[in-house]
Design a protein around this motif. Sequence first.
Motif, short mmCIF file in Angstrom:
data_model
loop_
_atom_site.label_atom_id
_atom_site.label_comp_id
_atom_site.label_asym_id
_atom_site.label_seq_id
_atom_site.Cartn_x
_atom_site.Cartn_y
_atom_site.Cartn_z
N ASN A 1 -2.96 19.50 34.73
CA ASN A 1 -2.94 18.13 33.97
C ASN A 1 -2.58 16.97 34.95
N ILE A 2 -2.54 16.02 34.39
CA ILE A 2 -2.35 14.59 35.31
C ILE A 2 -0.97 14.56 35.95
N GLU A 3 -0.03 14.95 35.14
CA GLU A 3 1.19 15.01 35.27
C GLU A 3 1.53 15.96 36.44
N GLU A 4 1.07 17.07 36.49
CA GLU A 4 1.22 18.09 37.64
C GLU A 4 0.74 17.42 38.84
N LEU A 5 -0.51 16.89 38.75
CA LEU A 5 -1.14 16.15 39.83
C LEU A 5 -0.27 15.21 40.46
N ARG A 6 0.30 14.43 39.70
CA ARG A 6 0.99 13.10 40.22
C ARG A 6 2.39 13.71 40.96
N ASP A 7 3.16 14.84 40.13
CA ASP A 7 4.07 15.38 40.76
C ASP A 7 3.96 16.01 41.99
N TYR A 8 2.76 16.55 42.10
CA TYR A 8 2.54 17.48 43.31
C TYR A 8 2.17 16.21 44.75
N CYS A 9 1.69 15.28 44.31
CA CYS A 9 1.06 14.01 45.33
C CYS A 9 2.37 13.23 45.71
N ILE A 10 3.29 13.00 44.92
CA ILE A 10 4.30 12.15 45.40
C ILE A 10 5.44 12.91 45.84
N LEU B 1 -10.60 10.92 29.17
CA LEU B 1 -10.27 11.45 27.83
C LEU B 1 -10.80 13.09 27.86
N GLU B 2 -11.61 13.39 28.75
CA GLU B 2 -12.14 14.88 28.46
C GLU B 2 -12.00 15.39 30.02
N GLY B 3 -10.82 16.16 30.24
CA GLY B 3 -10.84 16.85 31.37
C GLY B 3 -10.19 16.20 32.52
N LEU B 4 -9.66 16.46 33.44
CA LEU B 4 -9.12 15.74 34.54
C LEU B 4 -10.07 15.87 35.98
N SER B 5 -10.44 14.69 36.55
CA SER B 5 -11.16 14.83 37.88
C SER B 5 -10.20 13.83 38.64
N PHE B 6 -10.72 14.00 40.07
CA PHE B 6 -9.84 13.20 41.02
C PHE B 6 -10.75 13.31 42.22
N ASN B 7 -10.80 12.09 42.86
CA ASN B 7 -11.47 12.18 44.26
C ASN B 7 -10.29 12.37 45.50
N VAL B 8 -10.91 13.40 46.27
CA VAL B 8 -10.06 13.71 47.53
C VAL B 8 -11.17 13.51 48.63
N ASP C 1 -5.73 26.47 40.00
CA ASP C 1 -4.64 25.31 40.12
C ASP C 1 -4.53 25.56 41.56
N GLN C 2 -4.10 26.69 42.33
CA GLN C 2 -3.97 26.84 43.85
C GLN C 2 -5.18 26.30 44.72
N LYS C 3 -6.17 26.79 44.13
CA LYS C 3 -7.34 25.94 44.97
C LYS C 3 -7.33 24.18 44.85
N LEU C 4 -7.10 24.06 43.85
CA LEU C 4 -6.89 22.38 43.67
C LEU C 4 -6.14 21.72 44.48
#
Length: 117
Positions: A2-11, A44-51, A91-94
Motif C-alpha cells: 500500500n502507499i504507506e509501505e511504499l512511502r516508508d520504504y522510500c524515505i 482510488l483503485e489500486g496503487l501504481s507508481f513511476n520508477v 512486494d519483494q519484486k516491487l
Amino acid sequence: MNIEELRDYCIAKNAVTEELPFGPDTLVFKVASKVFLLVGLDQLEGLSFNVKCDPEYAISLRQEFLQTVFPGYHMNKKHWNTVHANRELTDQKLLELIDHSYDLVFASLPKKIKENL
C-alpha cells in the motif's frame, strides 16, 4: 503493498526527500534533488507508481508483465515505467524495482555529491 509501505520504504533510503512539486496529488521521492519515484495520492483503485529503469530492462519488464508494467505515464518512456502494485509482481519484486530506480539515480550523481551523502 500500500502507499504507506511504499512511502516508508522510500524515505528510509539514504539522503531521500519527499516533495509535492507538481501539486498536492503527486508525491515525489528524490535523492540529492533527483527524482527516482513518483506516486499519485489521488488513486482510488489500486496503487501504481513511476520508477526509473535501465532502458533494456524496462522493455523486458513490460514484455514479461503485460498487466503490471507499462511505459511511464507522463514520463520519458525510454527510462521510466509505471508499475501497478498488487498484480503480477510480489512486494519483494516491487521493492527491487524501487531499489533499481534509486540506484540508477544515485549512480548518476556527481562524485562529490555521492561522497557527501
